[in-house]
Design a protein around this motif. Structure first.
Motif, PDB file in Angstrom:
ATOM      1  N   SER A 126       3.739   2.323  -6.042  1.00 45.83           N
ATOM      2  CA  SER A 126       3.126   2.358  -7.415  1.00 45.83           C
ATOM      3  C   SER A 126       3.514   1.285  -8.567  1.00 45.83           C
ATOM      4  N   ALA A 145       0.719  -1.211  -0.153  1.00 47.95           N
ATOM      5  CA  ALA A 145      -0.209   0.040   0.165  1.00 47.95           C
ATOM      6  C   ALA A 145       0.857   1.362   0.111  1.00 47.95           C
ATOM      7  N   GLY A 146       0.273   2.200  -0.944  1.00 50.55           N
ATOM      8  CA  GLY A 146       1.178   3.453  -0.858  1.00 50.55           C
ATOM      9  C   GLY A 146       2.177   3.373  -2.187  1.00 50.55           C
ATOM     10  N   ASN A 162      -0.370   5.489  -8.592  1.00 51.08           N
ATOM     11  CA  ASN A 162       0.269   5.952  -7.714  1.00 51.08           C
ATOM     12  C   ASN A 162      -0.355   5.794  -6.491  1.00 51.08           C
ATOM     13  N   SER A 163       0.136   5.761  -4.947  1.00 51.29           N
ATOM     14  CA  SER A 163      -0.613   5.688  -3.999  1.00 51.29           C
ATOM     15  C   SER A 163      -1.734   4.815  -3.852  1.00 51.29           C
ATOM     16  N   ASP A 191      -7.453  -1.359  -4.270  1.00 50.79           N
ATOM     17  CA  ASP A 191      -7.180  -1.276  -5.804  1.00 50.79           C
ATOM     18  C   ASP A 191      -6.733  -2.850  -6.368  1.00 50.79           C
ATOM     19  N   LYS A 241      -3.817   1.478  -3.037  1.00 51.48           N
ATOM     20  CA  LYS A 241      -4.486   0.717  -1.799  1.00 51.48           C
ATOM     21  C   LYS A 241      -4.901  -0.637  -1.977  1.00 51.48           C
ATOM     22  N   ARG A 256      -4.785   9.993  -8.689  1.00 50.66           N
ATOM     23  CA  ARG A 256      -3.835   8.859  -8.516  1.00 50.66           C
ATOM     24  C   ARG A 256      -3.299   8.266  -9.654  1.00 50.66           C
TER      25      ARG A 256
END
Length: 130
Positions: free
Chosen positions: A17, A14-15, A84-85, A90, A87, A67
């Motif tokens: 890319s 998480a966080g 990016n970012s 996703d 979670k 994102r």
């Protein structure tokens, strides 16, 4: 033969890319909108972003705006999705798809309705760990 081949999926924290690629062949690339979609287990396929290489326009679903970034390399007939970012929510299989673009249309006006897209890749798994 029309082909769309996704790559770049994998496991990420998480966080983090990832950048997905969609290599297209068998059709005239700049006559189509290319979209990215995803489908998580038990959920409907969701449109994320699309791009028209005809006019460079792009369109994003609200769920990923800010994102995810879609881009295309017309010389390589390839579309990218920079994520990016990331979670845990996703996590899904990510697909690219192509739809013939109507005269004068943009990526936004063509929309992101899955059944309106004509050709699909096989998908690439993205898993985001918490």
């Amino acid at each position: 033969e029309v082909q769309l081949v996704e790559s770049g999926g994998g496991l990420v924290q998480a966080g983090g890319s990832l950048r997905l690629s969609c290599a297209a062949s068998g059709f005239t690339f700049d006559e189509y909108v290319i979209g990215w979609f995803r489908q998580a287990p038990g959920k409907e396929r969701e449109g994320l972003a699309s791009i028209s290489s005809t006019d460079g326009s792009s369109y994003y679903a609200d769920s990923v705006k800010g994102r995810f970034t879609i881009s295309s390399d017309n010389a390589k007939d390839t579309v990218y999705l920079q994520m990016n970012s990331l979670k845990p929510e996703d996590t899904a299989v990510y697909y690219c798809a192509a739809r013939y673009i109507a005269l004068g249309a943009t990526a936004q006006t063509m929309g992101l309705i899955p059944f309106e897209f004509d050709f699909w890749g096989q998908g690439t798994q993205v898993t985001v760990s918490s």
